[in-house]
Design a protein around this motif. Structure first.
Motif, PDB file in Angstrom:
ATOM      1  N   GLY A  10       0.821  -1.209   0.000  1.00  0.00           N
ATOM      2  CA  GLY A  10       0.000   0.000   0.000  1.00  0.00           C
ATOM      3  C   GLY A  10       0.848   1.249   0.000  1.00  0.00           C
ATOM      4  N   TRP A 135      -3.501  -5.783  -0.248  1.00  0.00           N
ATOM      5  CA  TRP A 135      -3.246  -4.387  -0.655  1.00  0.00           C
ATOM      6  C   TRP A 135      -4.183  -3.472   0.128  1.00  0.00           C
ATOM      7  CZ3 TRP A 135      -5.957  -1.982  -5.399  1.00  0.00           C
ATOM      8  CH2 TRP A 135      -5.661  -0.613  -5.454  1.00  0.00           C
ATOM      9  N   ASP A 137      -5.636  -0.263   0.489  1.00  0.00           N
ATOM     10  CA  ASP A 137      -5.806   0.862  -0.430  1.00  0.00           C
ATOM     11  C   ASP A 137      -6.324   2.098   0.305  1.00  0.00           C
ATOM     12  OD1 ASP A 137      -5.944   2.262  -2.858  1.00  0.00           O
ATOM     13  OD2 ASP A 137      -8.104   1.915  -2.908  1.00  0.00           O
ATOM     14  N   ARG A 168      -0.248   4.655  -6.322  1.00  0.00           N
ATOM     15  CA  ARG A 168      -1.551   4.043  -6.023  1.00  0.00           C
ATOM     16  C   ARG A 168      -2.176   3.456  -7.298  1.00  0.00           C
ATOM     17  NH1 ARG A 168      -7.106   6.923  -3.858  1.00  0.00           N
ATOM     18  NH2 ARG A 168      -8.136   5.009  -3.164  1.00  0.00           N
ATOM     19  N   TYR A 171      -0.666   0.124  -8.023  1.00  0.00           N
ATOM     20  CA  TYR A 171      -1.257  -0.984  -7.253  1.00  0.00           C
ATOM     21  C   TYR A 171      -2.589  -1.422  -7.870  1.00  0.00           C
ATOM     22  CZ  TYR A 171       2.103  -0.719  -3.382  1.00  0.00           C
ATOM     23  OH  TYR A 171       3.239  -0.773  -2.607  1.00  0.00           O
ATOM     24  N   GLN A 172      -3.377  -0.451  -8.321  1.00  0.00           N
ATOM     25  CA  GLN A 172      -4.669  -0.807  -8.925  1.00  0.00           C
ATOM     26  C   GLN A 172      -4.456  -1.643 -10.183  1.00  0.00           C
ATOM     27  OE1 GLN A 172      -8.062  -0.131  -7.733  1.00  0.00           O
ATOM     28  NE2 GLN A 172      -8.071  -1.850  -9.174  1.00  0.00           N
ATOM     29  N   ALA A 175      -3.477  -5.112  -9.193  1.00  0.00           N
ATOM     30  CA  ALA A 175      -4.637  -5.875  -8.681  1.00  0.00           C
ATOM     31  C   ALA A 175      -5.528  -6.328  -9.839  1.00  0.00           C
ATOM     32  CB  ALA A 175      -5.422  -5.016  -7.695  1.00  0.00           C
ATOM     33  N   LYS A 184      -7.676  -6.426  -2.662  1.00  0.00           N
ATOM     34  CA  LYS A 184      -7.773  -5.008  -2.275  1.00  0.00           C
ATOM     35  C   LYS A 184      -8.624  -4.865  -1.015  1.00  0.00           C
ATOM     36  CE  LYS A 184      -9.663  -0.731  -4.262  1.00  0.00           C
ATOM     37  NZ  LYS A 184     -10.060  -0.100  -5.534  1.00  0.00           N
ATOM     38  N   ASP A 186     -10.116  -1.880   1.705  1.00  0.00           N
ATOM     39  CA  ASP A 186     -10.319  -0.450   1.964  1.00  0.00           C
ATOM     40  C   ASP A 186      -9.654  -0.098   3.306  1.00  0.00           C
ATOM     41  OD1 ASP A 186     -11.170   2.086   2.507  1.00  0.00           O
ATOM     42  OD2 ASP A 186     -13.325   1.632   2.451  1.00  0.00           O
TER      43      ASP A 186
END
Ligand code: T5A
Length: 215
Positions: A10, A135, A137, A168, A171-172, A175, A184, A186
């Motif tokens: 993250g 992850w 996020d 960021r 990472y998306q 994923a 992922k 939250d």
């Protein structure tokens, strides 16, 4: 190799350190001595010196190529001397950051060629991948606020906000590419709620042995 390799990823201040410690304590109730917590950079004695260089000593003039190779050197030593031996023993290895950090930070953040990063990661790990990456996020400005409250920012934390936004996005992308390996979560919630979700994810894997009896 029969252990499980679980990585926490993250942006800055996403809560990885908080969650990894709580996860380790919870996992220890299943298998007391078989849970190892480590991190990158800095999971070995050599790695601690590399960490000091990367986060505190180097200035903004260090080249992106040098930065990439220092993260790779830290990882090579870490995998060979700590992660693989523990996985071979059948341990759970919980690691704060691994190869996806390099792709997100040096690749998407710095703009370094992704194929070259893959080659460095391959050399450093010998092909080792996480069994599961959690992850966490979080909006980058929320994470940076959290770390700034804690004290003086390190060299990476001082990078411009758009650098962290690209990280960021990296990472998306990862994923999206690896939906079976990267989950992922939250991270803009109460830490207790996040920990409950992590425990549910781990229970679903069926990797946990039956609880050892207390005596
Ligand atoms: N890096 C690393 C690369 O560029 N390439 C690489 O290949 C690798 C491996 C590592 C730096 O190196 C870069 C990435 C990083 O910039 P680090 O010190 O390990 O440096 O940095 P982080 O991993 O980002 O560690 P931080 O401690 O900064 O963030 P964490 O671990 O995500 O967050 P944590 O748990 O320490 O929490 C931060 C603060 O927020 C609070 C905590 O109490 C703490 O004060 N907090 C929450 N507050 C509200 N709600 C929640 N849910 C909270 N969870 C935690």
């Amino acid at each position: 190799m029969s252990g499980k390799f679980i990585v926490f990823e993250g942006v800055e201040g996403a809560g990885k350190t908080t969650q990894i410690q709580q996860t380790a304590e919870w996992l220890q109730s299943w298998c007391q001595e078989r849970v190892i917590v480590t991190r990158e950079p800095g999971g070995t004695e050599l790695g601690r010196q590399i960490r000091q260089l990367l986060l505190d000593d180097l200035d903004s003039l260090v080249s992106h190529r040098t930065e990439l190779l220092l993260y790779g050197a830290d990882r090579a030593q870490h995998v060979e001397s700590l992660i693989r031996p523990h996985l071979d023993r059948g341990d759970f290895v919980l690691c704060d950051r691994f190869t996806d950090s390099t792709i997100a930070y040096q690749g998407y953040g710095r703009g370094f060629d992704l194929a070259e990063i893959d080659r460095v990661n391959q050399i450093a790990t010998g092909g080792l991948q996480s069994d599961l990456t959690l992850w966490l996020d979080l909006d980058v400005s929320v994470g940076l606020e959290r770390v700034l409250v804690r004290g003086k920012p390190d060299r990476m934390e001082r990078a411009a906000i758009d650098f962290h936004q690209r990280v960021r996005r990296g990472y998306q992308e990862l994923a999206n590419i690896y939906p079976n390996r990267i989950v992922k979560i939250d991270a803009d919630r109460d830490p207790v709620v996040i920990q409950t979700e992590i425990q549910s994810i781990l229970l679903e894997t069926k990797w946990l042995p039956a609880k050892e009896s207390p005596n």
